[in-house]
Enzyme design. Structure first.
Site, PDB file in Angstrom:
ATOM      1  N   GLU A 280       0.843  -0.776  -0.036  1.00 34.67           N
ATOM      2  CA  GLU A 280      -0.206   0.236   0.135  1.00 34.67           C
ATOM      3  C   GLU A 280       0.906   1.343  -0.450  1.00 34.67           C
ATOM      4  O   GLU A 280      -0.019   2.364  -0.573  1.00 34.67           O
ATOM      5  CB  GLU A 280      -0.867  -0.081   0.749  1.00 34.67           C
ATOM      6  CG  GLU A 280      -2.737   0.681   0.675  1.00 34.67           C
ATOM      7  CD  GLU A 280      -3.099   0.368   2.137  1.00 34.67           C
ATOM      8  OE1 GLU A 280      -2.675   0.227   3.147  1.00 34.67           O
ATOM      9  OE2 GLU A 280      -4.101  -0.609   1.936  1.00 34.67           O
ATOM     10  N   LYS A 415     -13.531   1.647  -3.700  1.00 32.03           N
ATOM     11  CA  LYS A 415     -14.708   1.764  -3.293  1.00 32.03           C
ATOM     12  C   LYS A 415     -15.667   2.575  -3.730  1.00 32.03           C
ATOM     13  O   LYS A 415     -17.172   2.714  -3.437  1.00 32.03           O
ATOM     14  CB  LYS A 415     -13.923   2.406  -1.658  1.00 32.03           C
ATOM     15  CG  LYS A 415     -13.434   1.899  -0.748  1.00 32.03           C
ATOM     16  CD  LYS A 415     -12.824   2.698   0.509  1.00 32.03           C
ATOM     17  CE  LYS A 415     -12.297   2.237   1.383  1.00 32.03           C
ATOM     18  NZ  LYS A 415     -11.494   3.101   2.407  1.00 32.03           N
TER      19      LYS A 415
END
EC number: 5.3.1.9
Lengths: 429, 429
Positions: A280, A415
């Site tokens: 990440e 998302k």
């Protein structure tokens, strides 16, 4: 005394590497990290900054939970899940009853109906506390699981449910904070300047780890030692900086996958935590080593063939601990029908260690560059040290690649898609 | 009726792909597989060839074990471990008591002294059987664990220990077979022409799976259906051949990592089994896609950032099941303080499925090529079908890469090193 030792086995292509080429860049990054305060760098000094009062509060809560519950349900995903899970697996693993702790179960880290249903069923005869953890307070998986478990808590405990719910969220803002204030749930703060994947040494990780029976004072002591050792500006004396430079150099030379390898199965979630941390932090702008992991010797009988002779796109980082507290000896067998008597004075850990040495040699001779990270002892102190080591190395490594170690812009893409689909289908139906 | 559906989402670079370019190669490989008998291709027709007597024998043993033990210890590594573990996790997962089975614990798949010590301690109040599984009969990890557990069995059961040990090994030869004959242990045969990673549908996988309470007749029925469906020579009508060609084409165009992704956590060991199958079959001669896996949505909060925006070296294969037997609904909350009431008529599996659709869209738009494998229902029949599908696709895929799908020459390298080190240190000490 060295708490962590970094060594390498490289073939000739890398022999000429000169660490000092990186001295200047490292020095710039070192000072940048020291000076920036607008970025999410609160984790850098967190082990020193956490106060005795904060640690006491966690200890008191932990004692209360252990006294009044058989199980702690930790609701969280990503950085609000992996750190605590990793430390628990490493230091309080399967099979035996935890001596100083109770069972800690993780939930809200997936959206499986079957997982949630079975989890709730398993609670019917057991007392529980809930610790919901979310920095933003709006993570979908976490919110959904929290709704189910709040509902179930009220079914089970009525008015008293609110005393069994602990909320760990941003110290300053967010929906979860509002809910906690309105409902009177107790709260633990995540400092605003510490992002999810760097939050293990805040209440995010510390409360669940303590409830599992692990000494968090020792975890913090190890991390504090690492803060001191790994703040050395001189690249050659700083193992975190050396690790960052080594993996950056390998990446620059065309290696695309870093394979983190351990021979101790209880370290498998340390791998998972490491994968989030590096993946990440570095996987952006079409860059980054792909972080993968193996649990040897299990995976020598699985991915071992690929590592030895497959597409040479990877290098291996071995993580090991010199001393382990438990062991098992191979008994002598008069018959020797399995032809193992030549090993019968040896222990499993001894054979396992030799197995690691043999694997390093074989893979090295197969052309795989090897980095070795070795710590003295598998205990809370050294796990605290190791986790801080990885965080520091990761930040440096991302800056070397010229990406921001502290954001994750790509996570928004899915998302948004999910939110759109959920809204759309809700309106239609 | 289709039992398995394969679809793709590719960007323009791949739109021009013409399957028919592969028609001839596939046809050659198809006939080669049908005709070779000297290679390890016994698994191809194994679901049809296994006899009712063999299945009965496994059922009888399984009944006996379930009646007389609280736990079955399966000693094995690699192909003698992953298949049974994968099916057990997928169909009889955590938390609830198994209804038709007992606990199955795996051991000998690592060399950790701590793991072995804690495992043995956990047996003190429980009755157990041992099933030791090794094709060669000389695998180091397996032999060592078997020595410890034979020793402990005799401590616990004396003369009767031998009735609680079942040996699964090569039908024709090997050290384990000799031990079993000399000691009077009961034996189950692994056909000589089936290699480790293709052995799941032999007694290697079937006995532990049955003891875990899973219907092996249904597993075999699914696999038999797959044998029939996936023996179609026409590439366009054969999903296994299409999957093999798709991944080969992606590999040829520079993708280096295949990421197997599922949204159901109980499938994580199917991923591990798949990694061994493809990694060990294809990772040779400096070739092969690196097989990696993610468990979503957990790993959307970990490797998701990398997949979306990192180094574009990977494509994703989504594995999913349309119908799942268990689910959990989101309760309505009058307060709606968590702002989730718009979802409160939905179930977890429903939201999870939408989450998968959103992820596929986001990653596709981020430039990641997508393959989707979907099966009707998560049950024994479809798991049997899926596992055979992967084995058939893997053999074809390896032949397309011009490597032997059935050997693993690279595994010898580290074994030799370890043997040398163990002998050397033994002589010195």
């Amino acid at each position: 005394m060295t708490h962590l030792n970094l060594s390498t086995k490289f073939n000739e292509r890398l022999f000429d590497m000169d660490f000092m080429n990186f001295g200047h860049s490292i020095s710039l990054i070192h000072h940048h990290l020291e000076e920036v305060e607008d970025e999410l760098t609160g984790w850098l000094k967190q082990p020193l900054n956490i106060t005795a009062e904060e640690v006491d509060e966690i200890h008191n809560l932990s004692d209360e939970i252990k006294e009044n519950a058989d199980v702690l349900l930790v609701i969280g995903i990503g950085g609000s899940y992996l750190g605590a899970k990793a430390v628990q697996e490493a230091l309080a693993p399967n099979f035996t009853k935890k001596e100083n702790g109770i069972e800690v179960l993780f939930v809200g880290h997936n959206l499986s109906g079957s997982y949630m249903k079975r989890l709730v069923e398993s609670l019917h005869n057991r007392d529980f506390y809930v610790n919901v953890i979310s920095k933003s307070g709006t993570t979908l998986e976490t919110s959904i699981a929290f709704r189910v478990l709040r509902h179930y808590s009220i079914e089970r405990y009525g008015q008293n449910a609110k005393n069994r719910i602990i909320v760990t969220t941003d110290s300053e803002k967010g929906l979860l904070k509002e809910i906690a204030l309105a409902q009177g749930y107790r709260m633990l703060d995540i400092p605003s300047n510490i992002g999810g994947r760097y939050s293990l040494l805040t209440p995010v990780g510390l409360l669940p780890i303590s409830v599992a029976g692990i000494n968090i004072t020792e975890i913090l002591r190890g991390a504090c030692q690492a803060v001191i050792d790994l703040n050395e500006e001189d690249l050659e004396k700083n193992e975190a900086y050396r690790y960052a430079v080594l993996r950056y150099e390998l990446y620059s030379r065309g290696y695309q996958v870093e394979l983190l390898a351990s021979f101790e199965p209880c370290l498998s979630y340390i791998h998972e935590w490491w994968k989030q941390l590096f993946g990440e932090s570095e996987g952006k702008e079409k860059k980054g080593l792909f972080p993968a992991s193996v649990n040897y010797s299990t995976d020598l009988h699985s991915l071992g063939q690929y590592v030895q002779e497959g597409n040479p796109l990877l290098f291996e980082t071995f993580l090991s601990f010199k001393h382990l507290s438990e062991d098992c000896h191979l008994p002598f067998n008069e018959l020797d029908d399995d032809q193992l008597n030549y090993l019968s004075h040896r222990s499993f850990n001894d054979i396992n260690h030799i197995s690691e040495q043999g694997t390093v040699l074989a893979h090295f001779e197969g052309g795989v560059p090897i980095i070795q990270i070795e710590l003295e002892r598998l205990d809370a102190f050294h796990i605290g040290y190791l986790l801080y080591f990885f965080m520091k190395a990761c930040a440096i490594s991302a800056y070397l690649q010229d990406v921001n170690p502290f954001d994750q812009p790509g996570v928004e893409a899915y998302k948004t898609k999910i939110r759109d689909l959920l809204n759309e289908k809700t309106i239609v139906s």
